[in-house]
Motif scaffolding. Structure first.
Motif, mmCIF file in Angstrom:
data_model
loop_
_atom_site.group_PDB
_atom_site.id
_atom_site.type_symbol
_atom_site.label_atom_id
_atom_site.label_comp_id
_atom_site.label_asym_id
_atom_site.label_seq_id
_atom_site.Cartn_x
_atom_site.Cartn_y
_atom_site.Cartn_z
ATOM 1 N N LEU A 109 0.832 -1.202 0.000
ATOM 2 C CA LEU A 109 0.000 0.000 0.000
ATOM 3 C C LEU A 109 0.872 1.259 0.000
ATOM 4 C CD1 LEU A 109 -2.771 -1.018 2.573
ATOM 5 C CD2 LEU A 109 -3.180 -0.371 0.184
ATOM 6 N N LEU A 110 1.937 1.224 0.782
ATOM 7 C CA LEU A 110 2.839 2.373 0.849
ATOM 8 C C LEU A 110 3.571 2.569 -0.471
ATOM 9 C CD1 LEU A 110 3.695 4.524 2.872
ATOM 10 C CD2 LEU A 110 5.559 3.031 3.593
ATOM 11 N N LEU A 111 3.922 1.485 -1.133
ATOM 12 C CA LEU A 111 4.561 1.582 -2.446
ATOM 13 C C LEU A 111 3.616 2.250 -3.444
ATOM 14 C CD1 LEU A 111 6.802 0.918 -4.494
ATOM 15 C CD2 LEU A 111 5.751 -1.320 -4.795
ATOM 16 N N LEU A 112 2.354 1.824 -3.459
ATOM 17 C CA LEU A 112 1.370 2.439 -4.351
ATOM 18 C C LEU A 112 1.243 3.929 -4.060
ATOM 19 C CD1 LEU A 112 -1.430 -0.294 -4.274
ATOM 20 C CD2 LEU A 112 0.143 0.176 -6.157
ATOM 21 N N LEU A 113 1.259 4.265 -2.778
ATOM 22 C CA LEU A 113 1.138 5.667 -2.376
ATOM 23 C C LEU A 113 2.346 6.468 -2.852
ATOM 24 C CD1 LEU A 113 -0.885 7.382 -0.792
ATOM 25 C CD2 LEU A 113 0.443 6.932 1.271
ATOM 26 N N GLN A 115 4.123 5.922 -5.357
ATOM 27 C CA GLN A 115 4.082 6.021 -6.819
ATOM 28 C C GLN A 115 2.941 6.911 -7.303
ATOM 29 O OE1 GLN A 115 3.772 1.842 -7.787
ATOM 30 N NE2 GLN A 115 5.990 1.586 -7.929
ATOM 31 N N GLY A 116 2.118 7.383 -6.363
ATOM 32 C CA GLY A 116 0.973 8.209 -6.747
ATOM 33 C C GLY A 116 -0.169 7.419 -7.341
ATOM 34 N N ASP A 117 -0.184 6.100 -7.128
ATOM 35 C CA ASP A 117 -1.249 5.245 -7.676
ATOM 36 C C ASP A 117 -2.401 5.169 -6.670
ATOM 37 O OD1 ASP A 117 -2.860 3.403 -8.907
ATOM 38 O OD2 ASP A 117 -1.353 1.807 -9.010
ATOM 39 N N TYR A 118 -3.178 6.243 -6.596
ATOM 40 C CA TYR A 118 -4.254 6.304 -5.613
ATOM 41 C C TYR A 118 -5.401 5.355 -5.969
ATOM 42 C CZ TYR A 118 -1.774 10.417 -3.936
ATOM 43 O OH TYR A 118 -0.810 11.256 -3.434
ATOM 44 N N ALA A 119 -5.631 5.130 -7.256
ATOM 45 C CA ALA A 119 -6.679 4.195 -7.667
ATOM 46 C C ALA A 119 -6.333 2.780 -7.206
ATOM 47 C CB ALA A 119 -6.862 4.234 -9.181
ATOM 48 N N GLY A 120 -5.083 2.366 -7.448
ATOM 49 C CA GLY A 120 -4.647 1.044 -6.996
ATOM 50 C C GLY A 120 -4.675 0.928 -5.485
ATOM 51 N N GLU A 153 -2.011 8.522 3.548
ATOM 52 C CA GLU A 153 -2.821 8.900 2.386
ATOM 53 C C GLU A 153 -3.837 9.967 2.769
ATOM 54 O OE1 GLU A 153 -6.191 8.689 -0.482
ATOM 55 O OE2 GLU A 153 -6.208 8.174 1.661
ATOM 56 N N GLN A 154 -4.443 9.834 3.938
ATOM 57 C CA GLN A 154 -5.407 10.831 4.397
ATOM 58 C C GLN A 154 -4.739 12.190 4.571
ATOM 59 O OE1 GLN A 154 -6.857 8.921 7.952
ATOM 60 N NE2 GLN A 154 -8.490 7.827 6.878
ATOM 61 N N GLY A 187 9.510 13.175 -1.504
ATOM 62 C CA GLY A 187 9.544 13.695 -2.862
ATOM 63 C C GLY A 187 8.154 14.091 -3.347
ATOM 64 N N THR A 188 7.161 13.278 -2.982
ATOM 65 C CA THR A 188 5.782 13.604 -3.330
ATOM 66 C C THR A 188 5.346 14.891 -2.644
ATOM 67 O OG1 THR A 188 5.231 11.251 -3.593
ATOM 68 C CG2 THR A 188 3.391 12.770 -3.241
ATOM 69 N N ILE A 189 5.710 15.025 -1.364
ATOM 70 C CA ILE A 189 5.367 16.239 -0.614
ATOM 71 C C ILE A 189 5.999 17.464 -1.282
ATOM 72 C CG2 ILE A 189 5.733 17.478 1.560
ATOM 73 C CD1 ILE A 189 5.632 14.807 2.987
ATOM 74 N N ARG A 190 7.272 17.378 -1.627
ATOM 75 C CA ARG A 190 7.965 18.519 -2.236
ATOM 76 C C ARG A 190 7.274 18.949 -3.533
ATOM 77 N NH1 ARG A 190 13.277 15.872 -0.933
ATOM 78 N NH2 ARG A 190 13.892 16.806 1.048
ATOM 79 N N ALA A 191 6.902 17.947 -4.336
ATOM 80 C CA ALA A 191 6.247 18.279 -5.601
ATOM 81 C C ALA A 191 4.919 18.987 -5.360
ATOM 82 C CB ALA A 191 6.032 17.008 -6.421
#
Length: 275
Positions: A109-113, A115-120, A153-154, A187-191
């Motif tokens: 689940l954390l890997l999907l998160l 990667q930005g794969d929220y649907a998965g 994710e929340q 990295g996701t946060i920075r973006a």
């Protein structure tokens, strides 16, 4: 003979997993999977002895965890998929008491998160909730490994980047393997923060950007700025100006973006003061 080879390989794999550098693990995993093939247990079948099912699941779980330690996301995904037939077996056939299924599922689940794969992410979460309900276990609220990515994710969806940043600290992750994803999450946060900054401001001080983006030096800020196409001049970062049409379309989110940035910046400054 094959079972003895497998037992020996598993013992060495456990040692490799606990080592600082599990570089010998891939060769050991190949040996273990070859032994499973000889036992016809790499994929569970109706005639596979329970003892062999346990050994196969243990091998694949070690492979998944070692892949995480080696930062091999593709390898981890392959092991996760190979484990699904074992995880779907009824409890009376393959008990879960000694399984790492919860940890590995939480890591996926954390890997999907990351990667930005929220649907998965949400598809898997719904599957887990359904399986738990069918098994009469209720929700997943007590599972620390599943709750960790859910809470991250929340926080990401709410724009509470300070909570995400705090949750990635070593002392707050449920196991060391979860910490491997910290850089991806940050990295996701920075973006996200960078995108909000471009919409909310024309420029900001480099010193503020350092705290805002959770970077450790102003040099890192300048490097990051170049990657985003920002201009560093006279101690400030200047963002590319929006044209009139895009600016009008973005007006309704400027207040939200500014609030997110101010909250995150305040937290980052407090954190720097504490450190």
């Amino acid at each position: 003979m094959a079972e003895n080879e497998l037992q020996t390989a598993l013992k060495q794999l456990h040692q490799a997993l606990n080592a600082a550098n599990p570089s010998t693990a891939p060769a050991l995993l190949s040996r273990a999977k070859l032994a499973l093939l000889k036992l016809n247990a790499l994929i569970p079948g109706p005639r596979t002895p329970q003892a062999h099912l346990l050994l196969a699941r243990e091998t694949l779980e070690l492979g998944a965890l070692i892949s995480i330690r080696l930062q091999d996301a593709e390898g981890f995904e392959r092991y996760f998929q190979q484990l699904q037939p074992f995880y779907s077996l009824p409890q009376q056939i393959l008990a879960r008491e000694k399984s790492n299924s919860s940890k590995i599922t939480g890591l996926y689940l954390l890997l999907l998160l990351s990667q930005g794969d929220y649907a998965g992410f949400h598809t898997l979460l719904e599957t887990l909730e359904l399986a738990a309900a069918q098994a009469g276990k209720g929700g997943l609220e007590e599972d620390q490994y599943i709750q960790y990515p859910i809470k991250l994710e929340q926080a990401l969806m709410e724009g509470s980047y300070d909570r995400v940043w705090g949750a990635t600290k070593r002392e707050r992750v449920p196991s060391p393997e979860f910490g491997v994803f910290s850089q991806s999450i940050i990295g996701t946060i920075r973006a996200e923060i960078a995108s909000c900054s471009e919409k909310a401001y024309a420029s900001i001080p480099i010193s503020d950007a350092k705290s805002l983006l959770f970077l450790d030096s102003e040099g890192s800020v300048v490097s990051f700025a170049k990657e985003r196409g920002w201009v560093a001049r006279d101690g400030r970062l200047y963002f590319p100006q929006q044209n009139a049409e895009s600016a009008n379309a973005a007006n309704d989110i400027l207040v939200t973006s500014g609030t997110v940035i101010e909250n995150t910046l305040g937290y980052a400054r407090e954190l720097e003061t504490i450190v």
